[in-house]
Design an enzyme around this catalytic site. Structure first.
Site, short mmCIF file in Angstrom:
data_model
loop_
_atom_site.label_atom_id
_atom_site.label_comp_id
_atom_site.label_asym_id
_atom_site.label_seq_id
_atom_site.Cartn_x
_atom_site.Cartn_y
_atom_site.Cartn_z
N SER A 204 0.84 -1.19 0.00
CA SER A 204 0.00 0.00 0.00
C SER A 204 0.88 1.25 0.00
O SER A 204 1.69 1.42 -0.91
CB SER A 204 -0.96 -0.04 1.19
OG SER A 204 -1.96 0.95 1.06
N GLU A 327 -9.36 -5.41 -4.19
CA GLU A 327 -8.75 -4.29 -3.48
C GLU A 327 -9.76 -3.30 -2.90
O GLU A 327 -9.56 -2.73 -1.83
CB GLU A 327 -7.80 -3.52 -4.42
CG GLU A 327 -6.58 -4.28 -4.87
CD GLU A 327 -5.45 -4.25 -3.86
OE1 GLU A 327 -5.63 -3.67 -2.77
OE2 GLU A 327 -4.38 -4.81 -4.16
N HIS A 428 -7.91 -5.28 0.08
CA HIS A 428 -6.66 -4.54 0.23
C HIS A 428 -5.98 -4.95 1.54
O HIS A 428 -6.61 -5.01 2.59
CB HIS A 428 -6.96 -3.04 0.25
CG HIS A 428 -5.75 -2.16 0.24
ND1 HIS A 428 -4.86 -2.14 -0.81
CD2 HIS A 428 -5.27 -1.28 1.16
CE1 HIS A 428 -3.90 -1.27 -0.54
NE2 HIS A 428 -4.12 -0.74 0.65
#
Length: 518
Positions: A204, A327, A428
């Protein structure tokens, strides 16, 4: 230089207390027979007072032996119960610490090094989070593992470097990571690590910083391999947008943007409060953008990383890169504005991109939608948000970088039965505990409908792949590099499989022109 002592701890079995002499002083860690660990190692002087919004300064070694058995402070950040910072860890502006794990067993040669840059939307997180425990990865990879803190939010990404005559610097968080990598180069041999065999990896925001490092000239030679997990590679912006965020922040803090002394006099709590307001406002008003992210400043970061890397001009180091299948689902579940999911927000994002980059041929709306034909209407927005924020930048980047260095592309699809039933799937950050071998620490609730053993098998394979790559090889004999025309991609699931041109329909819809904000 390393020494060992034996200590008793409240009647429990004796453990070793290895001492390593570094530029940060003589550090005493712990060794439980599996791994030796040094926590809370200061790599920079406290970035407080006049050092706020300045490039980090290397730590000065104190006299005597430093206790390195507890994590250092995390960076100041909003309270988030979903992201615990670690047992006993508190936030403080004096936060530039790192942690080191190495296997207890002797090694015949210096071990490869893996340096982790944590995620958290450039605003949350810490190297001390339990999911980043380096024990499994150090053992499986016979490697030295390093996790790094860096400044977050406004303290790490506010752009105060313009026209300040050297009184403030840009991209101080990126400079923090560069200094930590320099510390590794200069000191890791004392821990048995090989300073010429360093893999930097992150997820990320951490993946975004690794992406930036690949395009940062001064990062040359500090790492020899990279792993990028779910990078928001296009979520970095130029000085104009950064200046607008600075103005918003100053207004929220009740201080003139030009008054650097007053900005530095703000308490860390006041900085976090003002930054939190801006963090929430910016993506709501400008869908698809973040308030705080690396700045394309023309200096440390001369060009946008996605432009550099998609054209094959990044540091030519082997790269593993990928994203997760779902995600966007967690952003919807948490009602986060960071990703534009509804039709109106997506249209506003595309319109802004067209206005900012008229030289780029934006994909036709109907052509983009054709890539999602057959999906339920409510799922299309999730797919578009996922692909513009994560998947397509990753595909564009992999295609460009694969021309100059071996590049392996993956998609992480695995999830537990409960997460699939809840519509969350491989969300995610879902892959993080799998890559670290810490799935056993996950909340029991996610295994309520089963799936623990499958998760552990997937995790073992993923740890082995990451470790094999860090040791200088391919991330598995069954995983070919990504290159045209085959574009082989590894799908990580209960059973891993390689798929040719997995993203073909998406590429047909989105095209090969890189889309990003300036």
């Amino acid at each position: 230089m390393t020494g060992d002592a034996m200590v008793e701890d409240g009647g429990r079995p004796a453990i070793a207390s290895p001492v390593v002499v570094t530029g940060s002083g003589a550090l005493r860690g712990t060794d439980d027979g599996r791994v030796a660990v040094w926590r809370g190692v200061r790599y920079a002087q406290p970035p407080v007072g006049d050092r706020r919004w300045r490039a980090p300064v290397p730590a000065v070694a104190p006299d005597g032996v430093v206790d390195a058995t507890r994590f250092g402070h995390a960076a100041p950040q909003p309270v988030n119960t979903v992201i615990p910072l670690g047992d006993g860890v508190t936030a403080d502006e004096d936060c530039l610490f790192l942690n080191v794990w190495r296997p207890s067993r002797a090694a015949a040669r210096p071990r490869p090094v893996m340096v982790w840059v944590h995620g958290g939307a450039y605003t949350f997180g810490a190297a001390s989070q339990s999911v980043y425990d380096g024990t499994a990865l150090a053992e499986a990879g016979d490697a030295v593992i390093v996790t790094v803190n860096y400044r977050l939010g406004a303290l790490g990404f506010l752009d105060l470097g313009a026209e300040r005559d050297g009184e403030a610097d840009t991209n101080v968080a990126l400079r923090d990571v560069l200094l930590a990598l320099s510390w590794v180069r200069d000191n890791i041999a004392g821990f048995g690590g090989d300073p010429e065999h360093v893999t930097v990896f992150g997820e990320s925001a951490g993946g975004g910083l690794v992406t930036a490092l690949l395009a940062t000239p001064s990062a040359a030679g500090l790492f020899q391999r990279a792993i990028v997990q779910s990078s928001p590679a296009t979520s970095m912006y130029g000085r104009r947008r950064a200046a607008a965020v600075t103005a918003r922040f100053a207004e929220a803090a009740g201080v003139a943007a030009s008054d650097l002394a007053a900005l530095r006099a703000l308490s860390p709590e006041a900085v976090v409060a003002a930054a939190s307001a801006v963090y929430e406002e910016v993506p709501r008003e400008h869908p698809g953008t973040l308030a705080f992210a690396p700045v394309v400043d023309g200096d440390l970061l001369p060009e946008h990383p996605i432009a550099v890397l998609s054209s094959g001009r990044g540091h030519p180091v082997p790269l593993v890169i990928g994203t997760n299948r779902d995600e966007a689902t967690m952003f919807r579940f948490m009602k986060s504005a960071l990703l534009p999911i509804d039709a109106a927000s997506i249209e506003r994002m595309f319109q802004a991109m067209r206005e900012e980059s008229p030289h780029v041929v934006a994909p036709d709306r109907e052509r983009v939608l054709s890539a999602y034909r057959g999906l339920r209407r409510g799922v299309v927005g999730l797919g578009i948000a996922r692909d513009i924020a994560f998947r397509m930048p990753t595909v564009w980047l992999a295609a460009g970088h694969g021309a100059v260095a071996p590049t392996w592309l993956y998609r992480f699809d695995h999830s537990t039965p409960l997460l699939r039933l809840a519509g969350i799937g491989a969300a995610h950050a879902a892959e993080v505990p799998y890559a670290w071998g810490t799935v056993a620490e996950a909340p029991r609730a996610i295994y309520r409908l089963g799936g623990r053993r499958s998760a552990e098998r997937v995790s073992r394979r993923m740890v082995e792949r990451w470790a094999a790559f860090a040791n200088g090889g391919a991330p598995g004999e069954d995983w070919p590099p990504y290159r045209a025309p085959e574009r082989q991609t590894l799908v990580i699931d209960s059973e891993d499989r390689v798929v040719a041109d997995l993203d073909g329909p998406l590429r047909a819809g989105w095209g090969d022109s890189v889309l990003s904000f300036s």
